[in-house]
Design a protein around this motif. Structure first.
Motif, mmCIF file in Angstrom:
data_model
loop_
_atom_site.group_PDB
_atom_site.id
_atom_site.type_symbol
_atom_site.label_atom_id
_atom_site.label_comp_id
_atom_site.label_asym_id
_atom_site.label_seq_id
_atom_site.Cartn_x
_atom_site.Cartn_y
_atom_site.Cartn_z
ATOM 1 N N GLU A 1 -3.669 7.878 -3.625
ATOM 2 C CA GLU A 1 -4.602 7.272 -4.636
ATOM 3 C C GLU A 1 -5.178 8.470 -5.130
ATOM 4 N N GLU A 2 -5.996 9.142 -4.149
ATOM 5 C CA GLU A 2 -6.838 10.234 -4.672
ATOM 6 C C GLU A 2 -6.139 11.560 -4.947
ATOM 7 N N ASP A 3 -5.184 11.771 -4.255
ATOM 8 C CA ASP A 3 -4.629 13.163 -4.153
ATOM 9 C C ASP A 3 -3.639 13.480 -5.273
ATOM 10 N N ARG B 1 -2.723 11.598 -10.054
ATOM 11 C CA ARG B 1 -3.209 12.495 -11.484
ATOM 12 C C ARG B 1 -1.908 13.129 -11.992
ATOM 13 N N SER C 1 -3.501 24.229 -2.998
ATOM 14 C CA SER C 1 -4.341 23.001 -3.213
ATOM 15 C C SER C 1 -5.326 23.006 -1.872
ATOM 16 N N ASP D 1 -3.940 11.148 0.832
ATOM 17 C CA ASP D 1 -4.545 9.885 0.107
ATOM 18 C C ASP D 1 -3.928 9.960 -1.299
ATOM 19 N N GLN E 1 0.747 -1.261 0.004
ATOM 20 C CA GLN E 1 0.055 0.087 0.052
ATOM 21 C C GLN E 1 0.811 1.321 0.183
ATOM 22 N N TRP E 2 0.383 2.561 -0.238
ATOM 23 C CA TRP E 2 1.138 3.600 -0.251
ATOM 24 C C TRP E 2 1.486 3.777 1.267
#
Length: 411
Positions: A84-86, A89, A99, A82, A65-66
């Motif tokens: 994956e979320e932040d 991209r 941000s 997070d 996991q991260w």
């Protein structure tokens, strides 16, 4: 004055290039020396902080996991990020202008480390503040930082993969042991003579399974047949079943032939070995060729049946599965007479619960009908035919479970 500035700038640039080159050499040597992840991280942190002058940075690394691998000069809560979320991209070095996530907003740059389409790491870093080797442009050095971070991230990933490979190798060796144990579970020879004709076919759903069948001769006139299925699959199930079979054979070799005694002893063994996490459905029967009496106990297993090719009788008397409770609350032993040229069929739930492409189960009645239709076949040919019918039934679907059929023709 201008010449002095140019000279000092060139001198700083040459010194910085020298630092970069030495940094790469130091990291490369550390990787070649197979230093630990902790040592690599320590060297990387020293280079960023002491040699390049970056006082504040956070690195997120992808393991299973991260996680935050490095947190230097920053007092905030990195758990709020997070990845994956932040961060996923971001594909290129990015200046952070604003941000809504406080942690990200506290840094100046995002440096992503991408291998193919796979993100290995993300570095959040602030620009150089007070440092003797403050570069003329932090942005100009970020490509080097990205290269350096990429080398570290790949090295850590390679170590993770090597560790996973060692783990997989251990699993492969364990599987080899389990497969060998499972091979030894099954009788190496099943008799076919004037009195009996026995055949068994078994297909494991996975590399090792939890089904078991056995034939144990007691004397010229008596033998024991049994079949079992352990809940759960894999190495643990195979080990439990191997221990179960060893206990059964040991007890029988010591003259413990009373079926009720065997069931209670085996239940205790399963409880000790599985501690309530697994259980075994089990059928055991003892046949005497002189009296033609077949005594049996069915411990929660699919009902074997005896057929003369026209009618059949299910063998359903017994008790709950072994290992479900410390003490078996009820136990019923039954006895039936086997007439000449009858067939005893034992099987596991992988047979009757096999689904076709429409989601229909194969079921016991279909098995019985096939045996009636092809009754004259010898047991090996009958089993081969039954499994060919199972293959036709499942079509393109896989076997859902371990699948065993143990056929016994008694003349």
């Amino acid at each position: 004055m201008i010449e002095d500035e140019i000279f000092h700038r060139l001198e700083d640039e040459l010194l910085l290039k020298d630092i970069k080159l030495n940094s790469l050499l130091e990291i490369t040597k550390s990787i070649n020396d197979n230093l630990s992840v902790e040592s690599l991280v320590s060297i990387y942190t020293f280079i960023l902080k002491e040699q390049l002058g970056f006082q504040r940075f956070v690195m997120f690394n992808k393991d299973e996991q991260w996680k935050c691998l490095i947190k230097e000069g920053y007092k905030g809560r990195v758990k709020d990020v997070d990845v994956e979320e932040d961060l996923l991209r971001f594909k290129e070095i990015t200046v952070i202008e604003s941000s809504h996530i406080k942690v990200i907003n506290d840094f100046d740059f995002i440096v992503p480390i991408i291998q193919g389409n796979h993100a290995l790491a993300f570095l959040l870093i602030s620009g150089v503040e007070d440092h003797a080797l403050k570069p003329t442009s932090t942005l100009a050095n970020l490509s080097f930082i990205q290269t350096l971070t990429n080398i570290i991230a790949v090295a850590i990933e390679n170590k993770r993969l090597a560790k996973e490979e060692l783990k997989q190798e251990r699993i492969r060796k364990d599987l080899e042991v389990a497969r060998e144990m499972q091979r030894l579970l099954f009788p190496s020879h099943l008799p076919s003579d004037k009195r009996i004709d026995l055949a068994a076919t078994y297909k494991s759903r996975h590399e090792v399974g939890g089904d078991y069948y056995d034939f144990i001769r007691i004397s010229d006139d008596e033998f024991i047949v049994c079949i079992g299925d352990v809940s759960g699959k894999g190495i643990g199930a195979a080990m439990l079943m191997a221990s179960f079979q060893a206990t059964l054979r040991t007890l029988i070799s010591l003259g413990k032939l009373d079926l009720k005694y065997l069931i209670h002893a085996l239940n205790e063994k399963v409880m000790q070995g599985a501690k309530g996490e697994k259980f075994i459905t089990f059928f055991i029967g003892r046949y005497n060729s002189i009296t033609r009496k077949f005594t049996y106990i069915n411990a929660g297993h699919n009902h074997p049946f005896i057929t003369n090719g026209r009618t059949s009788k299910s063998l359903d008397k017994g008790c709950i599965g072994l290992g479900m409770l410390d003490e078996i609350p009820f136990l019923e032993q039954d006895e039936v007479e086997i007439t000449s040229n009858s067939t005893l069929v034992l099987y596991t739930d992988g047979v009757v619960e096999l689904e076709n492409e429409e989601g229909e189960f194969f079921e016991t009645e279909r098995l019985k009908k096939l045996i009636r239709n092809y009754y004259p076949l010898n047991m090996e040919d009958l089993n081969n035919l039954l499994f060919s019918k199972l293959d036709e039934w499942r079509g393109k679907k896989d076997y859902v479970d371990d699948t065993a059929i143990f056929s016994c023709r008694i003349f």
